[in-house]
Design an enzyme around this catalytic site. Sequence first.
Site, PDB file in Angstrom:
ATOM      1  CG  ASP A  47     -67.284  26.590  25.069  1.00 54.01           C
ATOM      2  OD1 ASP A  47     -67.610  26.486  26.265  1.00 54.01           O
ATOM      3  OD2 ASP A  47     -66.718  27.615  24.607  1.00 54.01           O
ATOM      4  CB  SER A  48     -67.854  22.764  29.447  1.00 55.46           C
ATOM      5  OG  SER A  48     -69.228  22.461  29.243  1.00 55.46           O
ATOM      6  CG  ASP A  86     -71.254  27.639  24.798  1.00 52.58           C
ATOM      7  OD1 ASP A  86     -71.389  28.862  24.609  1.00 52.58           O
ATOM      8  OD2 ASP A  86     -70.548  27.154  25.704  1.00 52.58           O
ATOM      9  CE  LYS A 116     -72.825  29.586  27.470  1.00 51.40           C
ATOM     10  NZ  LYS A 116     -71.419  30.016  27.286  1.00 51.40           N
ATOM     11  CD  GLU A 118     -66.847  32.085  26.586  1.00 45.73           C
ATOM     12  OE1 GLU A 118     -65.721  32.659  26.540  1.00 45.73           O
ATOM     13  OE2 GLU A 118     -66.980  30.884  26.912  1.00 45.73           O
ATOM     14  CD  GLU A 185     -67.684  30.302  33.872  1.00 43.06           C
ATOM     15  OE1 GLU A 185     -68.353  30.332  32.811  1.00 43.06           O
ATOM     16  OE2 GLU A 185     -66.816  29.447  34.125  1.00 43.06           O
TER      17      GLU A 185
HETATM   18  O1  KIV Z   1     -69.494  25.624  28.323  1.00 41.30           O
HETATM   19  C1  KIV Z   1     -70.299  25.564  29.269  1.00 41.30           C
HETATM   20  O2  KIV Z   1     -70.627  24.483  29.770  1.00 41.30           O
HETATM   21  C2  KIV Z   1     -70.851  26.818  29.756  1.00 41.30           C
HETATM   22  C3  KIV Z   1     -71.844  26.787  30.878  1.00 41.30           C
HETATM   23  C4  KIV Z   1     -71.341  26.214  32.134  1.00 41.30           C
HETATM   24  C5  KIV Z   1     -72.423  28.116  31.128  1.00 41.30           C
HETATM   25  O3  KIV Z   1     -70.533  27.832  29.247  1.00 41.30           O
END
Ligand code: KIV
Length: 267
Positions: A47-48, A86, A116, A118, A185
């Site tokens: 989600d980055s 994510d 993934k 959080e 992280e």
């Molecule tokens: O959103 C993301 O890119 C991440 C990874 C860096 C683990 O959560």
Amino acid sequence: MTETRVTTSTLMDMKREGEKIAVLTAYDFLTARFLDEAGIDMIIVGDSVSMVFAGHETTLPVTMDEMLYHTKAVSRGCRRPLIIGDMPFLSYQTCVEDAIRNSGRFLQEGGAQAVKLEGGTEMADTISRVVERGIPVMGHIGLTPQSIHKFGGYKVQGNTEDSAQYLLSSAKILEQAGVFSMVLEKIPAHLAREITQAVSVPTIGIGAGVHCDGQVLVTQDMLGIFDLFQPKFVRRYADLAESMKAAFQEYIKDVKGGAYPSEEESY
Ligand code: KIV
């Protein structure tokens, strides 16, 4: 290069055998293809994307549909790495039903093999319910960017006795809940080592020192494309922002000066 897909059990074997796991992010077809050709083990469609692709200040604005769009592009680009979708903000925190439906969409529509999400102990019930439905889940503890407003900034986590204990017990509870791996992280290296030794599933560090079972970076950070800020843990393997700007300037000069296109580039 073998085209056999990395699976969650490949990763368990890698941890057992002490082989480090290399992970990067991708949001598009070509980057996924290059990562696959380079031999990456896992790709996180993070989600980055909200920050380094779409220009938002946080990861919060990205939506399920946008994440699915990027996950589909990535899955068209690679065959070997395990692809992890994510889960965006509010796609799983609201209730277990949302978590199951949205994580299932990453597999059914996005072409991912895992998701993934959080959170620590508070997410254990949700994680076990998703895993029970046959959807592999990667955990993510420490600095969890979707909670940025609670943390009040991108600060190191786990540097007090209480928060270190919370992270250690979260890691163990996430393992019991059935995660196949977890991201650690921005936590102290000694705590990441303790967690890595305490759980049987692979830990993937980002700003968590060398003792994790694997490492992940945001690809735009390690390529030096995202140049707005550089956290201490980011190592830049290229300076593509400068290369891109130089190429753009040369093109503009050639167009304005009539040097492009040449006769060979014309029909
Ligand atoms: O959103 C993301 O890119 C991440 C990874 C860096 C683990 O959560």
